[in-house]
Design a protein around this motif. Sequence first.
Motif, PDB file in Angstrom:
ATOM      1  N   PRO A  21      65.837 -51.529  27.956  1.00  0.00           N
ATOM      2  CA  PRO A  21      65.931 -52.384  26.772  1.00  0.00           C
ATOM      3  C   PRO A  21      65.595 -51.657  25.476  1.00  0.00           C
ATOM      4  O   PRO A  21      65.944 -52.138  24.403  1.00  0.00           O
ATOM      5  CB  PRO A  21      64.939 -53.503  27.059  1.00  0.00           C
ATOM      6  CG  PRO A  21      64.005 -52.956  28.059  1.00  0.00           C
ATOM      7  CD  PRO A  21      64.773 -51.934  28.844  1.00  0.00           C
ATOM      8  N   THR A  22      64.944 -50.514  25.550  1.00  0.00           N
ATOM      9  CA  THR A  22      64.619 -49.785  24.328  1.00  0.00           C
ATOM     10  C   THR A  22      65.833 -49.061  23.760  1.00  0.00           C
ATOM     11  O   THR A  22      65.827 -48.682  22.597  1.00  0.00           O
ATOM     12  CB  THR A  22      63.498 -48.767  24.590  1.00  0.00           C
ATOM     13  OG1 THR A  22      63.940 -47.823  25.565  1.00  0.00           O
ATOM     14  CG2 THR A  22      62.245 -49.451  25.081  1.00  0.00           C
ATOM     15  N   ALA A  23      66.881 -48.884  24.568  1.00  0.00           N
ATOM     16  CA  ALA A  23      68.084 -48.180  24.098  1.00  0.00           C
ATOM     17  C   ALA A  23      68.827 -48.989  23.038  1.00  0.00           C
ATOM     18  O   ALA A  23      69.539 -48.419  22.211  1.00  0.00           O
ATOM     19  CB  ALA A  23      69.001 -47.870  25.274  1.00  0.00           C
ATOM     20  N   ALA A  24      68.669 -50.313  23.038  1.00  0.00           N
ATOM     21  CA  ALA A  24      69.383 -51.162  22.083  1.00  0.00           C
ATOM     22  C   ALA A  24      68.685 -51.259  20.728  1.00  0.00           C
ATOM     23  O   ALA A  24      69.253 -51.780  19.780  1.00  0.00           O
ATOM     24  CB  ALA A  24      69.560 -52.555  22.671  1.00  0.00           C
ATOM     25  N   LEU A  25      67.454 -50.767  20.621  1.00  0.00           N
ATOM     26  CA  LEU A  25      66.725 -50.847  19.360  1.00  0.00           C
ATOM     27  C   LEU A  25      67.258 -49.832  18.362  1.00  0.00           C
ATOM     28  O   LEU A  25      67.558 -48.694  18.710  1.00  0.00           O
ATOM     29  CB  LEU A  25      65.237 -50.593  19.598  1.00  0.00           C
ATOM     30  CG  LEU A  25      64.512 -51.592  20.494  1.00  0.00           C
ATOM     31  CD1 LEU A  25      63.071 -51.142  20.700  1.00  0.00           C
ATOM     32  CD2 LEU A  25      64.563 -52.975  19.894  1.00  0.00           C
ATOM     33  N   ILE A  26      67.375 -50.256  17.106  1.00  0.00           N
ATOM     34  CA  ILE A  26      67.856 -49.372  16.051  1.00  0.00           C
ATOM     35  C   ILE A  26      66.654 -48.888  15.250  1.00  0.00           C
ATOM     36  O   ILE A  26      65.898 -49.680  14.704  1.00  0.00           O
ATOM     37  CB  ILE A  26      68.851 -50.111  15.134  1.00  0.00           C
ATOM     38  CG1 ILE A  26      70.047 -50.561  15.962  1.00  0.00           C
ATOM     39  CG2 ILE A  26      69.278 -49.226  13.978  1.00  0.00           C
ATOM     40  CD1 ILE A  26      70.991 -51.483  15.234  1.00  0.00           C
ATOM     41  N   ASP A  27      66.487 -47.577  15.171  1.00  0.00           N
ATOM     42  CA  ASP A  27      65.368 -46.935  14.464  1.00  0.00           C
ATOM     43  C   ASP A  27      64.014 -47.552  14.810  1.00  0.00           C
ATOM     44  O   ASP A  27      63.282 -47.999  13.924  1.00  0.00           O
ATOM     45  CB  ASP A  27      65.565 -46.998  12.949  1.00  0.00           C
ATOM     46  CG  ASP A  27      66.585 -45.999  12.469  1.00  0.00           C
ATOM     47  OD1 ASP A  27      66.774 -44.980  13.150  1.00  0.00           O
ATOM     48  OD2 ASP A  27      67.184 -46.237  11.396  1.00  0.00           O
ATOM     49  N   PRO A  28      63.652 -47.583  16.088  1.00  0.00           N
ATOM     50  CA  PRO A  28      62.360 -48.190  16.435  1.00  0.00           C
ATOM     51  C   PRO A  28      61.193 -47.294  16.043  1.00  0.00           C
ATOM     52  O   PRO A  28      61.328 -46.070  15.949  1.00  0.00           O
ATOM     53  CB  PRO A  28      62.439 -48.320  17.952  1.00  0.00           C
ATOM     54  CG  PRO A  28      63.310 -47.190  18.371  1.00  0.00           C
ATOM     55  CD  PRO A  28      64.334 -47.051  17.257  1.00  0.00           C
ATOM     56  N   GLN A  29      60.072 -47.922  15.779  1.00  0.00           N
ATOM     57  CA  GLN A  29      58.823 -47.185  15.621  1.00  0.00           C
ATOM     58  C   GLN A  29      58.288 -46.994  17.034  1.00  0.00           C
ATOM     59  O   GLN A  29      58.167 -47.953  17.788  1.00  0.00           O
ATOM     60  CB  GLN A  29      57.834 -47.977  14.788  1.00  0.00           C
ATOM     61  CG  GLN A  29      58.304 -48.275  13.403  1.00  0.00           C
ATOM     62  CD  GLN A  29      57.422 -49.293  12.702  1.00  0.00           C
ATOM     63  OE1 GLN A  29      56.621 -49.983  13.331  1.00  0.00           O
ATOM     64  NE2 GLN A  29      57.588 -49.400  11.404  1.00  0.00           N
TER      65      GLN A  29
END
Length: 102
Positions: A21-29
């Motif tokens: 699920p982290t692959a879908a995040l855009i520019d995550p901290q």
Amino acid sequence: MRYAVLAAAAVLAACASLPDPTAALIDPQVRVRYAGDDVIGEYRAPGRPGRIVKITPANGLPFYLFDDDDDERIDRHLGDIPPRYQDALRFRVRFEDYGLMR
């Protein structure tokens, strides 16, 4: 016996193919920490409530904990939770009480 081995192989294959699920995040901290040999990655998307915690045990497959409403409590999970982390879900402790956030 043969069917038990096939069933176990199917379960392991299903667990190994969990979506990230982290692959879908855009520019995550992202904040990465270590708890012994386990790797704990904490992901937060800027401007959006909630966070995802990816825990990769030293001897196992990664699993994910979610705080969907940003109340510092684990709301759901994805993947098989090792016994070491199960009490965080059973008792719905706060992330900071469990040593995962902040």
